[in-house]
Design a protein around this motif. Structure first.
Motif, PDB file in Angstrom:
ATOM      1  N   LEU A 140       0.820  -1.211   0.000  1.00  0.00           N
ATOM      2  CA  LEU A 140       0.000   0.000   0.000  1.00  0.00           C
ATOM      3  C   LEU A 140       0.851   1.257   0.000  1.00  0.00           C
ATOM      4  CD1 LEU A 140      -2.863   1.319   0.348  1.00  0.00           C
ATOM      5  CD2 LEU A 140      -2.461   1.164   2.824  1.00  0.00           C
ATOM      6  N   GLN A 141       0.488   2.198  -0.858  1.00  0.00           N
ATOM      7  CA  GLN A 141       1.111   3.517  -0.862  1.00  0.00           C
ATOM      8  C   GLN A 141       0.004   4.563  -0.736  1.00  0.00           C
ATOM      9  OE1 GLN A 141       4.052   4.342  -3.865  1.00  0.00           O
ATOM     10  NE2 GLN A 141       4.658   2.193  -4.022  1.00  0.00           N
ATOM     11  N   LEU A 142       0.051   5.318   0.333  1.00  0.00           N
ATOM     12  CA  LEU A 142      -0.939   6.367   0.586  1.00  0.00           C
ATOM     13  C   LEU A 142      -0.356   7.707   0.175  1.00  0.00           C
ATOM     14  CD1 LEU A 142      -3.616   7.430   1.777  1.00  0.00           C
ATOM     15  CD2 LEU A 142      -2.485   7.459   4.022  1.00  0.00           C
ATOM     16  N   LEU A 143      -1.019   8.378  -0.755  1.00  0.00           N
ATOM     17  CA  LEU A 143      -0.578   9.691  -1.199  1.00  0.00           C
ATOM     18  C   LEU A 143      -0.766  10.706  -0.081  1.00  0.00           C
ATOM     19  CD1 LEU A 143      -2.152   9.705  -4.765  1.00  0.00           C
ATOM     20  CD2 LEU A 143       0.255   9.347  -4.193  1.00  0.00           C
ATOM     21  N   GLY A 144       0.203  11.587   0.059  1.00  0.00           N
ATOM     22  CA  GLY A 144       0.120  12.610   1.099  1.00  0.00           C
ATOM     23  C   GLY A 144      -0.514  13.887   0.599  1.00  0.00           C
ATOM     24  N   GLY A 145      -0.677  14.828   1.513  1.00  0.00           N
ATOM     25  CA  GLY A 145      -1.254  16.116   1.175  1.00  0.00           C
ATOM     26  C   GLY A 145      -2.332  16.521   2.151  1.00  0.00           C
ATOM     27  N   ARG A 146      -3.010  17.612   1.819  1.00  0.00           N
ATOM     28  CA  ARG A 146      -4.121  18.085   2.642  1.00  0.00           C
ATOM     29  C   ARG A 146      -5.317  17.150   2.461  1.00  0.00           C
ATOM     30  NH1 ARG A 146      -8.629  21.162   1.531  1.00  0.00           N
ATOM     31  NH2 ARG A 146      -7.928  21.568  -0.606  1.00  0.00           N
ATOM     32  N   VAL A 147      -5.921  16.738   3.569  1.00  0.00           N
ATOM     33  CA  VAL A 147      -7.072  15.835   3.494  1.00  0.00           C
ATOM     34  C   VAL A 147      -8.360  16.659   3.528  1.00  0.00           C
ATOM     35  CG1 VAL A 147      -8.337  13.952   4.596  1.00  0.00           C
ATOM     36  CG2 VAL A 147      -5.833  13.920   4.562  1.00  0.00           C
ATOM     37  N   ARG A 148      -9.155  16.537   2.465  1.00  0.00           N
ATOM     38  CA  ARG A 148     -10.456  17.206   2.414  1.00  0.00           C
ATOM     39  C   ARG A 148     -11.447  16.412   3.265  1.00  0.00           C
ATOM     40  NH1 ARG A 148     -13.338  17.591  -2.352  1.00  0.00           N
ATOM     41  NH2 ARG A 148     -14.231  19.544  -1.602  1.00  0.00           N
ATOM     42  N   GLY A 149     -12.037  17.069   4.239  1.00  0.00           N
ATOM     43  CA  GLY A 149     -12.964  16.380   5.128  1.00  0.00           C
ATOM     44  C   GLY A 149     -14.177  15.819   4.413  1.00  0.00           C
ATOM     45  N   VAL A 150     -14.670  16.537   3.410  1.00  0.00           N
ATOM     46  CA  VAL A 150     -15.908  16.139   2.756  1.00  0.00           C
ATOM     47  C   VAL A 150     -15.745  14.845   1.971  1.00  0.00           C
ATOM     48  CG1 VAL A 150     -15.524  17.487   0.638  1.00  0.00           C
ATOM     49  CG2 VAL A 150     -17.858  17.013   1.389  1.00  0.00           C
ATOM     50  N   THR A 151     -14.537  14.585   1.437  1.00  0.00           N
ATOM     51  CA  THR A 151     -14.308  13.355   0.675  1.00  0.00           C
ATOM     52  C   THR A 151     -13.283  12.435   1.326  1.00  0.00           C
ATOM     53  OG1 THR A 151     -12.585  14.424  -0.649  1.00  0.00           O
ATOM     54  CG2 THR A 151     -14.845  14.467  -1.535  1.00  0.00           C
ATOM     55  N   GLN A 152     -12.613  12.919   2.380  1.00  0.00           N
ATOM     56  CA  GLN A 152     -11.564  12.154   3.059  1.00  0.00           C
ATOM     57  C   GLN A 152     -10.465  11.747   2.079  1.00  0.00           C
ATOM     58  OE1 GLN A 152     -13.233   9.105   5.657  1.00  0.00           O
ATOM     59  NE2 GLN A 152     -15.037  10.374   6.028  1.00  0.00           N
ATOM     60  N   ALA A 153     -10.154  12.675   1.170  1.00  0.00           N
ATOM     61  CA  ALA A 153      -9.158  12.442   0.126  1.00  0.00           C
ATOM     62  C   ALA A 153      -8.000  13.417   0.274  1.00  0.00           C
ATOM     63  CB  ALA A 153      -9.791  12.606  -1.249  1.00  0.00           C
ATOM     64  N   ALA A 154      -6.789  12.925   0.048  1.00  0.00           N
ATOM     65  CA  ALA A 154      -5.608  13.794   0.056  1.00  0.00           C
ATOM     66  C   ALA A 154      -5.503  14.516  -1.280  1.00  0.00           C
ATOM     67  CB  ALA A 154      -4.352  12.974   0.307  1.00  0.00           C
ATOM     68  N   VAL A 155      -5.291  15.824  -1.215  1.00  0.00           N
ATOM     69  CA  VAL A 155      -5.164  16.638  -2.422  1.00  0.00           C
ATOM     70  C   VAL A 155      -3.983  17.588  -2.244  1.00  0.00           C
ATOM     71  CG1 VAL A 155      -7.635  16.526  -2.957  1.00  0.00           C
ATOM     72  CG2 VAL A 155      -6.760  18.410  -1.537  1.00  0.00           C
ATOM     73  N   GLY A 156      -3.608  18.252  -3.323  1.00  0.00           N
ATOM     74  CA  GLY A 156      -2.566  19.260  -3.228  1.00  0.00           C
ATOM     75  C   GLY A 156      -1.274  18.843  -3.902  1.00  0.00           C
ATOM     76  N   GLU A 157      -0.274  19.717  -3.808  1.00  0.00           N
ATOM     77  CA  GLU A 157       0.985  19.552  -4.535  1.00  0.00           C
ATOM     78  C   GLU A 157       1.728  18.272  -4.174  1.00  0.00           C
ATOM     79  OE1 GLU A 157       2.334  21.171  -7.069  1.00  0.00           O
ATOM     80  OE2 GLU A 157       0.461  22.309  -7.149  1.00  0.00           O
ATOM     81  N   GLN A 158       1.672  17.876  -2.916  1.00  0.00           N
ATOM     82  CA  GLN A 158       2.404  16.674  -2.500  1.00  0.00           C
ATOM     83  C   GLN A 158       1.876  15.442  -3.229  1.00  0.00           C
ATOM     84  OE1 GLN A 158       2.584  16.202   1.749  1.00  0.00           O
ATOM     85  NE2 GLN A 158       3.630  14.222   1.642  1.00  0.00           N
ATOM     86  N   ALA A 159       0.567  15.310  -3.294  1.00  0.00           N
ATOM     87  CA  ALA A 159      -0.034  14.180  -4.010  1.00  0.00           C
ATOM     88  C   ALA A 159       0.262  14.261  -5.503  1.00  0.00           C
ATOM     89  CB  ALA A 159      -1.541  14.156  -3.765  1.00  0.00           C
ATOM     90  N   LEU A 160       0.200  15.463  -6.063  1.00  0.00           N
ATOM     91  CA  LEU A 160       0.428  15.634  -7.495  1.00  0.00           C
ATOM     92  C   LEU A 160       1.868  15.303  -7.882  1.00  0.00           C
ATOM     93  CD1 LEU A 160      -1.562  18.943  -8.122  1.00  0.00           C
ATOM     94  CD2 LEU A 160      -2.261  16.613  -8.697  1.00  0.00           C
ATOM     95  N   ARG A 161       2.818  15.680  -7.050  1.00  0.00           N
ATOM     96  CA  ARG A 161       4.231  15.404  -7.360  1.00  0.00           C
ATOM     97  C   ARG A 161       4.485  13.902  -7.445  1.00  0.00           C
ATOM     98  NH1 ARG A 161       5.427  19.764  -3.807  1.00  0.00           N
ATOM     99  NH2 ARG A 161       5.816  18.285  -2.121  1.00  0.00           N
ATOM    100  N   VAL A 162       3.910  13.144  -6.525  1.00  0.00           N
ATOM    101  CA  VAL A 162       4.110  11.691  -6.545  1.00  0.00           C
ATOM    102  C   VAL A 162       3.419  11.074  -7.752  1.00  0.00           C
ATOM    103  CG1 VAL A 162       3.651   9.523  -5.330  1.00  0.00           C
ATOM    104  CG2 VAL A 162       4.373  11.552  -4.040  1.00  0.00           C
ATOM    105  N   LEU A 163       2.198  11.478  -8.020  1.00  0.00           N
ATOM    106  CA  LEU A 163       1.457  10.917  -9.149  1.00  0.00           C
ATOM    107  C   LEU A 163       2.167  11.180 -10.478  1.00  0.00           C
ATOM    108  CD1 LEU A 163      -2.207  11.758  -8.107  1.00  0.00           C
ATOM    109  CD2 LEU A 163      -1.266   9.465  -8.462  1.00  0.00           C
ATOM    110  N   ASP A 164       2.834  12.313 -10.588  1.00  0.00           N
ATOM    111  CA  ASP A 164       3.542  12.650 -11.823  1.00  0.00           C
ATOM    112  C   ASP A 164       4.722  11.723 -12.097  1.00  0.00           C
ATOM    113  OD1 ASP A 164       1.851  14.671 -12.558  1.00  0.00           O
ATOM    114  OD2 ASP A 164       3.092  16.288 -11.744  1.00  0.00           O
TER     115      ASP A 164
END
Length: 259
Positions: A140-164
């Motif tokens: 398992l690899q969990l992407l980091g970043g700011r967690v949006r409470g409404v979706t419980q999803a990590a978003v932001g530059e940290q997640a985008l850098r890894v995905l790229d």
């Protein structure tokens, strides 16, 4: 039927079904498609329905605020369960790498993840990560970043850098809305950015979305319909929508029964 009566009937139909195509409305009320488009223009101007490509949706179907995970999880739960079972068939047979997007349908897919093969699973969903953290066959690899409470999803530059930097065999994506004109869309721009990066990172894209999402358009498009390889939905998808998506190269799978 007078125009006002027909327009009222059309509005009621759109509100009850969640969407309606111009062709379906023309057949239902035995009028031309041009007449239906004029009726929809009147209703759109009055703020009763919202015109979209090929038909109309309720005004409430286009919004900037998302319902929370708890509310979405109980909505059309039976359809989402069937979609998740069908999606499980798409996990790489000999093991491999997958992306699991945040969402209540993708959470159900995580519950059906096969345990007879080694899988690398990347996700930005806190609930999905919690579910898979103790599965021995999953790396398992969990992407980091700011967690949006409404979706419980990590978003932001940290997640985008890894995905790229990633390339995975398959991505399972959720979406708030799907149309041929606007593609896959969601109300939040940060969420859209992560979903867009997930699409770029995947060799094969599976969208898991119940039929209430089809024909709708939300604020931010994160992928054109051409990026979707397979859509797994439910048998309530209209024949017109099924045909239109198929014409654009999308494999449409209706889970949980025949259309």
């Amino acid at each position: 039927m007078y125009p006002e009566e027909r327009q009222q009937a059309i509005a009621s139909l759109v509100m009850s079904q969640g969407r309606a195509s111009v062709t379906e409305l023309a057949q239902a009320y035995d009028v031309t498609t041009e007449t239906v488009r004029r009726d929809l223009a009147v209703l759109d101007k009055a703020g009763i329905v919202r015109r979209v490509h090929g038909g109309a949706v309720p005004v409430r179907a286009l919004h900037l605020v998302e319902p929370g995970v708890g509310e979405r999880d109980i909505t059309r739960a039976e359809h989402k369960d069937a979609i998740a079972v069908a999606a499980a068939e798409f996990f790489p047979r000999g093991g491999g790498s997958v992306l699991l997007d945040a969402g209540t349908t993708t959470m159900r897919i995580a519950a059906h993840i096969p345990t007879d093969r080694e899988l690398v699973v990347v996700t930005n969903s806190v609930p999905i990560a919690a579910r898979l953290a103790t599965v021995p066959s999953v790396s398992l690899q969990l992407l980091g970043g700011r967690v949006r409470g409404v979706t419980q999803a990590a978003v932001g530059e940290q997640a985008l850098r890894v995905l790229d930097t990633l390339r995975v065999d398959i991505a399972f994506l959720g979406t708030n809305a799907l149309s041929v004109r606007h593609g896959l869309s969601t109300p939040d721009s940060d969420e859209a950015a992560v979903k867009r990066a997930m699409v770029r990172a995947a060799n094969y894209v599976v969208v898991a979305a119940d039929s209430s999402k089809i024909g709708r358009e939300e604020f931010v498009s994160f992928a054109p319909i051409s990026c979707v390889d397979t859509l797994i939905t439910d048998p309530e998808i209209s024949s017109a929508a099924d045909a239109e998506l198929s014409e654009h190269g999308v494999e449409v799978i209706c889970a949980g029964g025949q259309k």
